[in-house]
Write an enzyme that holds these catalytic residues in place. Sequence first.
Site, short mmCIF file in Angstrom:
data_model
loop_
_atom_site.label_atom_id
_atom_site.label_comp_id
_atom_site.label_asym_id
_atom_site.label_seq_id
_atom_site.Cartn_x
_atom_site.Cartn_y
_atom_site.Cartn_z
N GLY A 8 0.83 -1.21 0.00
CA GLY A 8 0.00 0.00 0.00
C GLY A 8 0.85 1.25 0.00
O GLY A 8 0.45 2.30 0.49
N GLN A 12 -2.23 6.96 0.91
CA GLN A 12 -1.93 8.11 1.80
C GLN A 12 -0.86 7.73 2.83
O GLN A 12 0.19 8.37 2.93
CB GLN A 12 -3.21 8.55 2.54
CG GLN A 12 -2.92 9.53 3.66
CD GLN A 12 -4.11 9.83 4.56
OE1 GLN A 12 -4.73 10.86 4.41
NE2 GLN A 12 -4.43 8.95 5.50
N ASP A 13 -1.13 6.67 3.60
CA ASP A 13 -0.22 6.32 4.70
C ASP A 13 1.10 5.79 4.17
O ASP A 13 2.17 6.08 4.73
CB ASP A 13 -0.86 5.24 5.60
CG ASP A 13 -2.03 5.77 6.39
OD1 ASP A 13 -2.39 6.95 6.20
OD2 ASP A 13 -2.59 5.01 7.19
N ASP A 63 0.71 -7.92 -5.50
CA ASP A 63 -0.70 -7.81 -5.16
C ASP A 63 -0.99 -8.76 -4.00
O ASP A 63 -0.47 -9.88 -4.00
CB ASP A 63 -1.57 -8.18 -6.38
CG ASP A 63 -2.97 -7.63 -6.25
OD1 ASP A 63 -3.68 -8.04 -5.31
OD2 ASP A 63 -3.36 -6.78 -7.08
N GLN A 88 -8.40 -2.66 0.19
CA GLN A 88 -9.55 -1.97 -0.39
C GLN A 88 -10.09 -1.21 0.83
O GLN A 88 -10.75 -1.79 1.69
CB GLN A 88 -10.54 -3.01 -0.94
CG GLN A 88 -11.67 -2.43 -1.78
CD GLN A 88 -12.51 -1.39 -1.07
OE1 GLN A 88 -12.23 -0.17 -1.14
NE2 GLN A 88 -13.53 -1.81 -0.39
N SER A 89 -9.79 0.07 0.92
CA SER A 89 -9.93 0.78 2.20
C SER A 89 -11.22 1.59 2.30
O SER A 89 -11.41 2.30 3.29
CB SER A 89 -8.72 1.70 2.39
OG SER A 89 -8.77 2.75 1.45
N TYR A 100 -14.08 -9.27 -2.93
CA TYR A 100 -12.73 -8.74 -3.18
C TYR A 100 -12.15 -8.13 -1.90
O TYR A 100 -10.98 -8.34 -1.56
CB TYR A 100 -12.77 -7.70 -4.31
CG TYR A 100 -11.43 -7.09 -4.58
CD1 TYR A 100 -10.43 -7.82 -5.20
CD2 TYR A 100 -11.15 -5.79 -4.18
CE1 TYR A 100 -9.17 -7.27 -5.43
CE2 TYR A 100 -9.91 -5.23 -4.40
CZ TYR A 100 -8.93 -5.97 -5.02
OH TYR A 100 -7.69 -5.43 -5.23
N THR A 131 -8.11 -1.20 12.25
CA THR A 131 -8.91 0.02 12.12
C THR A 131 -9.98 0.17 13.19
O THR A 131 -10.50 -0.84 13.70
CB THR A 131 -9.61 0.00 10.74
OG1 THR A 131 -10.66 0.97 10.73
CG2 THR A 131 -10.22 -1.35 10.40
N GLU A 133 -12.85 0.86 12.55
CA GLU A 133 -14.07 0.27 11.99
C GLU A 133 -14.38 -1.07 12.67
O GLU A 133 -15.51 -1.55 12.59
CB GLU A 133 -13.94 0.07 10.48
CG GLU A 133 -14.20 1.32 9.67
CD GLU A 133 -15.65 1.78 9.70
OE1 GLU A 133 -16.53 0.98 9.35
OE2 GLU A 133 -15.90 2.93 10.07
N TYR A 155 -16.01 -4.35 4.89
CA TYR A 155 -14.64 -3.88 5.17
C TYR A 155 -14.27 -4.18 6.62
O TYR A 155 -13.22 -4.77 6.90
CB TYR A 155 -14.55 -2.37 4.90
CG TYR A 155 -13.29 -1.71 5.41
CD1 TYR A 155 -12.10 -1.78 4.68
CD2 TYR A 155 -13.28 -1.01 6.62
CE1 TYR A 155 -10.93 -1.18 5.16
CE2 TYR A 155 -12.13 -0.41 7.09
CZ TYR A 155 -10.96 -0.49 6.36
OH TYR A 155 -9.81 0.10 6.84
N LYS A 159 -11.42 -6.78 7.95
CA LYS A 159 -10.31 -6.32 8.81
C LYS A 159 -10.32 -7.04 10.16
O LYS A 159 -9.29 -7.17 10.80
CB LYS A 159 -10.42 -4.80 9.01
CG LYS A 159 -9.99 -3.98 7.80
CD LYS A 159 -8.47 -3.86 7.72
CE LYS A 159 -8.00 -2.93 6.63
NZ LYS A 159 -6.55 -2.77 6.58
#
Length: 374
Positions: A8, A12-13, A63, A88-89, A100, A131, A133, A155, A159
Site C-alpha cells: 500500500g 496516503q499512509d 498484489d 480496499q480501504s 474482493y 482500524t 471500523e 470492510y 479487517k
Amino acid sequence: MKKALITGVTGQDGSYLTEILLQKGYEVHGIIRRSSSFNTGRLDHLYSDKEILNKKMFLHYGDLVDTSNLNRLLEKIEPDEIYNLAAQSHVKVSFELPDYTAQVDGLGTLRFLDAIREVGLKKVKFYQASTSELFGKVQEIPQSETTPFYPRSPYGVAKLYGYWIIVNYREAYGIFASNGILFNHESPRRGETFVTKKITRAAASIAVGKQKTVSLGNLDAKRDWGYAPEYCEGMWRILNYEKAEDFVLATGKTHTVREFTELTFRELGIEIDWKGSKENEKGHIKSVDWDIAKTLIDFDKKSASYKFNFINLKPGTVIVEIDPNYYRLTEVDLLIGNPAKAEKLLKWKTKTDFPELVKLMIRSDLDKVLTRGY
Ligand code: NAP
Ligand code: G4F
C-alpha cells in the site's frame, strides 16, 4: 541499514511512512499494483529524486491476492520490518465489493503471514493496519484495546479477520506481529472519495466558482479525526516497541461530518445555515466574512487564471446538499478512541488538533485549485 517492506506504498499512509522510514535511515521497498494509469502520484517527489530511487527506495510489482508473488518478494528482499497497509480501504465500496474486500483485507493478511513462515523469516516484524471500523456499533465509549468489536461493513468484517489472524500467528508461531488500531487520519494526500477530502476539495472549488454545491450523505456521523503523518510515526513506534502488542492510535476527540463541513467553509469566510431535515436538508450561505475573504484574495495573487468568486456567494445560496446514495446500509455512528496505552508505552501523542487539520487540508486544496485548477 534496516530494510522495510511496505504494502500500500502508493496510498496516503504508505507515502508518509516511506518518507519517515527514509529519514530514519531505512532502505524502503514498496509493493505497487499494476494499473492502467499512473498510481504513484503520492510518491512522485521521491520517485524523481535520483539519490533515492533504486538507491534507498525500491518499488516492486505485487498484489495481496497473489501468494507466489509475496513469497518471491520476501525471499528476494528479506525485510526486517513489514508494514501491511494495502487494502480496499473504502467502507462504502466494500458493500459493492464484499468478496474482493475479504480477499485483500482479510485473506491478504493471512497470505503474508504464511509467506513469512514459508520463507522462514524468523526475525521479521509485521505491522497490520487494523482500524477503528472494528468497533462499528460501539460497545463502549471511548474505544480502547479492550473494547469488544462489532464491525458494521464487509470492510470491517474483513479487517476483523486480519486482526485475529495476526493475534493467532503471534501466539501460535511466535511471529512478531502487531495490530495498530488506527482511528481516522487525514491529510492533503487523503483519497478524494473520503469525506474530509471530498469536503475540502469541493469547498475550494466552490470558493473560486468552479463548482456550485457538494453532495454528502450522513452529516451526523462522528469520527475521531487525526493527522496522518503522526499516525505513520506511530506505526513505526508500534513495531519498535519491546514486544509485539496491539495499540489504539487516536486523538480522543470526536466531531461530526457537519462540524467538519462548517469549519471548512468558515476557513474560507463562509458561514453555513442549515435548513430542512433528512435528505431535504440543505446548507445555505448565511454570511461571508470579508476580512477572511481579503486574506484569501491576497493568497490568490499567485494565480493568474482563477479568482475568488465571493461576489457570487450571496447569502441564501445553497452550497451543501444531501444525496442518500452516500448513506451506508449499516452506519458507524460514533467513533472516539482512547490512546492512553500508546501515550504511556510508546510516548506517542497527536499534535495536530481538529481546527489545524481542517485548515491544512483546505489550504492545500485552495492552493491546488488556484495553481492547477485542480
Ligand atoms: P489508501 O490511501 O486507500 O491506500 C490503500 C493502498 O492499498 C494503495 O496503495 C492501494 O494501491 C493499495 N492496494 C489496494 N488493493 C491492493 C491489492 N490488492 N494489492 C496490493 N495493494 C493494494 O489507504 P490509507 O488511508 O493509506 O490506509 C492505509 C491502511 O490503513 C489501509 O489498510 C486502511 O484500511 C487502513 N486504515 C486507514 C485509516 C485511515 O483513516 N486512513 C484508519 C484505519 C485503518 P493503489 O494506489 O494502486 O490503489
Ligand atoms: O470518510 P469516510 O468514507 O471514512 P470511514 O468510513 O470512517 O472509513 C475511513 O476510516 C476508517 C477508520 O475508522 C478506515 F478504516 C477506512 O479505511 C477509511 O479510511 O466516512 C466517514 C463518515 C461516514 O460515517 C460516512 O457515512 O462520513 C460519512 N459521510 C457523509 N457523507 C460520507 C459522505 N462519507 C463519504 N465517503 N462520502 C460522503 O459523501
